[in-house]
Design an enzyme around this catalytic site. Structure first.
Site, PDB file in Angstrom:
ATOM      1  N   HIS A 431       0.834  -1.207   0.000  1.00  0.00           N
ATOM      2  CA  HIS A 431       0.000   0.000   0.000  1.00  0.00           C
ATOM      3  C   HIS A 431       0.869   1.259   0.000  1.00  0.00           C
ATOM      4  O   HIS A 431       0.557   2.239  -0.694  1.00  0.00           O
ATOM      5  CB  HIS A 431      -0.926  -0.001   1.219  1.00  0.00           C
ATOM      6  CG  HIS A 431      -2.179  -0.789   1.029  1.00  0.00           C
ATOM      7  ND1 HIS A 431      -2.226  -2.158   1.164  1.00  0.00           N
ATOM      8  CD2 HIS A 431      -3.442  -0.410   0.706  1.00  0.00           C
ATOM      9  CE1 HIS A 431      -3.460  -2.590   0.944  1.00  0.00           C
ATOM     10  NE2 HIS A 431      -4.219  -1.540   0.664  1.00  0.00           N
ATOM     11  N   GLU A 432       1.938   1.221   0.775  1.00  0.00           N
ATOM     12  CA  GLU A 432       2.837   2.378   0.815  1.00  0.00           C
ATOM     13  C   GLU A 432       3.515   2.592  -0.530  1.00  0.00           C
ATOM     14  O   GLU A 432       3.656   3.740  -0.993  1.00  0.00           O
ATOM     15  CB  GLU A 432       3.875   2.172   1.913  1.00  0.00           C
ATOM     16  CG  GLU A 432       4.831   3.336   2.102  1.00  0.00           C
ATOM     17  CD  GLU A 432       4.150   4.569   2.661  1.00  0.00           C
ATOM     18  OE1 GLU A 432       4.691   5.673   2.468  1.00  0.00           O
ATOM     19  OE2 GLU A 432       3.070   4.432   3.280  1.00  0.00           O
TER      20      GLU A 432
END
Length: 506
Positions: A431-432
């Site tokens: 996600h990052e």
């Protein structure tokens, strides 16, 4: 006002129509002695063959002959006379109020659901009118096509070149099946290929200035490519281990279809790389034919909902975000007000994104490829805990994690809680990457947001076990994701990006 409600005559007359010889009041046993004269009159009427119950009723007289009642005031008066006497009891059994705790889930709430829809339409209509009066129509041609998009051709070439990594992995596996290279070398080569497959697009995005949307698209493609590569490598290694096992009988018992995996197949790999799944195997359930009309209808829906999502972003989210301050700097009440105001359009965009990608796009792709297993999501909106939500929200990723991460951890002696923590850690990293790399900012907001799910999993599981009520965990789920979590992340990343642009301009 309930005392003035008319009696339910229809219910009483239904019971009266079933009787052909005698007519009794609803509670005849209670006051039969007091109504002897009335019963005598009714008996006389029965002997004459004129049983006055209801106009137009077909009844039987004393001689067994069927006669039809004449329409008139007399028969109606007879019905009213015995339908609901003043002495009949109005309360016959114990009943709960419809909204009491014991009866609320036994009732139909269709009317309240319709009321919620009406209120939702009214509130959003007011917001639409207020937004148009304040900002006007903000959609322009630059939203759909911009000259800046032409400068993102390095990212497009990078996306196309991602296909070289599956080809390299196939060559390595082919050599491994033919025993041309040793297993340690095979493992080392696969580690290099899969690592390069994810670092290469990261370098290209950071090296070339590009639009955020283009960078997000490339990183999503790169992450999907990495997950597919890992599944192909892991599955092929497992099949080679079973084939090369000294105890062949055990290998055949653990994998009844092992004969299908004696060699890698290039066509199977090509189909897997474009199929809507992240778990590799040589064959999948297939449908008989392609429904061209159905595909066309889904494409039209995809265009409509994508345009609606873009309209909400340009018309509502952008003005709210631009007129806000950093949520962690300044008045806390102001930050809460901005988050709550942003939560409604952000929720609409999130739901549209889910519908467009998980339902429309993946089903279109599956139909074109005749891919049979189309369980891309389950009823995550009914999830009672955060852990259940992550099991139902994204089924392709969930199946990949269970197959290639969770159970391998358990087989290597890692406790279940640690295996779940590893799964969340990997999800947080990806996600990052998908958000921070395109924004050129590494503040780890997305990473922290995903890892924050771990204590929430424990909290919602505790509340579910304590209250045994599906509403508690479900309400917490919606509040975290749609009301506070996602709007907060949008504000954090927007202001960090704007601050970075200001600092670079200086």
């Amino acid at each position: 006002m309930a005392l003035l409600d008319p009696p339910n005559i229809a219910e009483s007359t239904t019971a009266l129509r079933r009787r052909t010889t005698t007519v009794k009041p609803p509670d005849a046993d209670a006051y039969c002695d007091n109504s002897s004269s009335s019963n005598n009159n009714i008996s006389n009427n029965n002997e004459n063959g004129n049983e006055q119950i209801r106009a137009g009723e077909v009844v039987t007289n004393a001689n067994g002959e069927k006669i039809e009642q004449k329409k008139g005031v007399e028969s109606q008066t007879s019905v009213l006379r015995y339908a609901y006497r003043p002495s009949s009891p109005a309360h016959r059994r114990i009943k709960e109020s419809p909204l009491s705790s014991d009866a609320i889930f036994k009732q139909s709430h269709a009317g309240l659901f319709n009321l919620c829809i009406v209120v939702l339409v009214a509130v959003n209509s007011r917001l639409i009118i207020e937004n148009l009066m304040k900002y006007g129509l903000l959609i322009n041609s630059n939203f759909w096509f911009s000259s800046r998009s032409l400068r993102d051709w390095p990212l497009l070439m990078c996306c196309l070149s991602l296909l070289l990594f599956p080809l390299a992995a196939y060559i390595v596996e082919k050599l491994a099946w033919k025993k041309r290279i040793l297993d340690p070398i095979v493992i080392a080569l696969h580690v290099i290929i899969t690592t390069a497959a994810i670092l290469y697009p990261v370098f290209m995005i950071l090296r070339f200035g590009s639009a955020v949307l283009s960078g997000v698209t490339l990183m999503l493609c790169a992450c999907i490519n990495w997950l597919k590569l890992t599944s192909f490598v892991h599955t092929s290694y497992d099949m080679r281990s079973l084939v090369n096992s000294t105890d062949k009988g055990e290998a055949e018992s653990t994998s009844p279809n092992i004969e299908l995996f004696y060699d890698v197949d290039f066509n199977s790999l090509v189909y897997f790389m474009v199929a809507p799944t992240l778990c590799y195997r040589r064959s999948y359930p297939r449908t008989a034919f392609i429904r061209k009309g159905w595909v066309l209808r889904q494409l039209i829906k995809l265009v409509i909902f994508t345009g609606f999502m873009g309209f909400i972003i340009e018309q509502y989210i952008n003005p709210i975000v631009k007129n806000s301050r950093h949520p962690l700097k300044g008045d806390i009440l102001y930050a809460i007000e901005r988050v709550l105001k942003l939560s409604v359009p952000n929720l609409y965009v999130w739901l549209c994104m889910f519908y467009c990608f998980f339902h429309l796009w993946l089903n279109i792709l599956a139909e074109l490829l005749r891919f049979g297993d189309r369980e891309f999501y389950k009823d995550w909106w009914n999830a009672q805990t955060i852990e259940e939500y992550w099991r139902l929200w994204n089924m392709p990723v969930h199946k990949w994690i269970v197959r290639h991460l969770y159970f391998p951890c358990l087989r290597n002696g890692i406790p279940r809680g640690s295996a779940i923590l590893i799964a969340f850690f990997m999800s947080a990293v990806f996600h990052e990457l998908c958000i921070a790399v395109p924004c050129h900012i590494f503040k780890f907001w997305a990473f922290i947001g995903i890892m924050f799910q771990v204590p929430l999993v424990l909290l919602t599981n505790y509340l579910q076990n304590k209250f045994q009520n599906s509403m508690v965990g479900n309400i917490i789920l919606w509040c975290i994701f749609s009301i506070f979590g996602q709007p907060m992340c949008v504000l954090l990343y927007y202001h960090d990006v704007m601050n970075q642009k200001v600092n670079n301009g200086k």
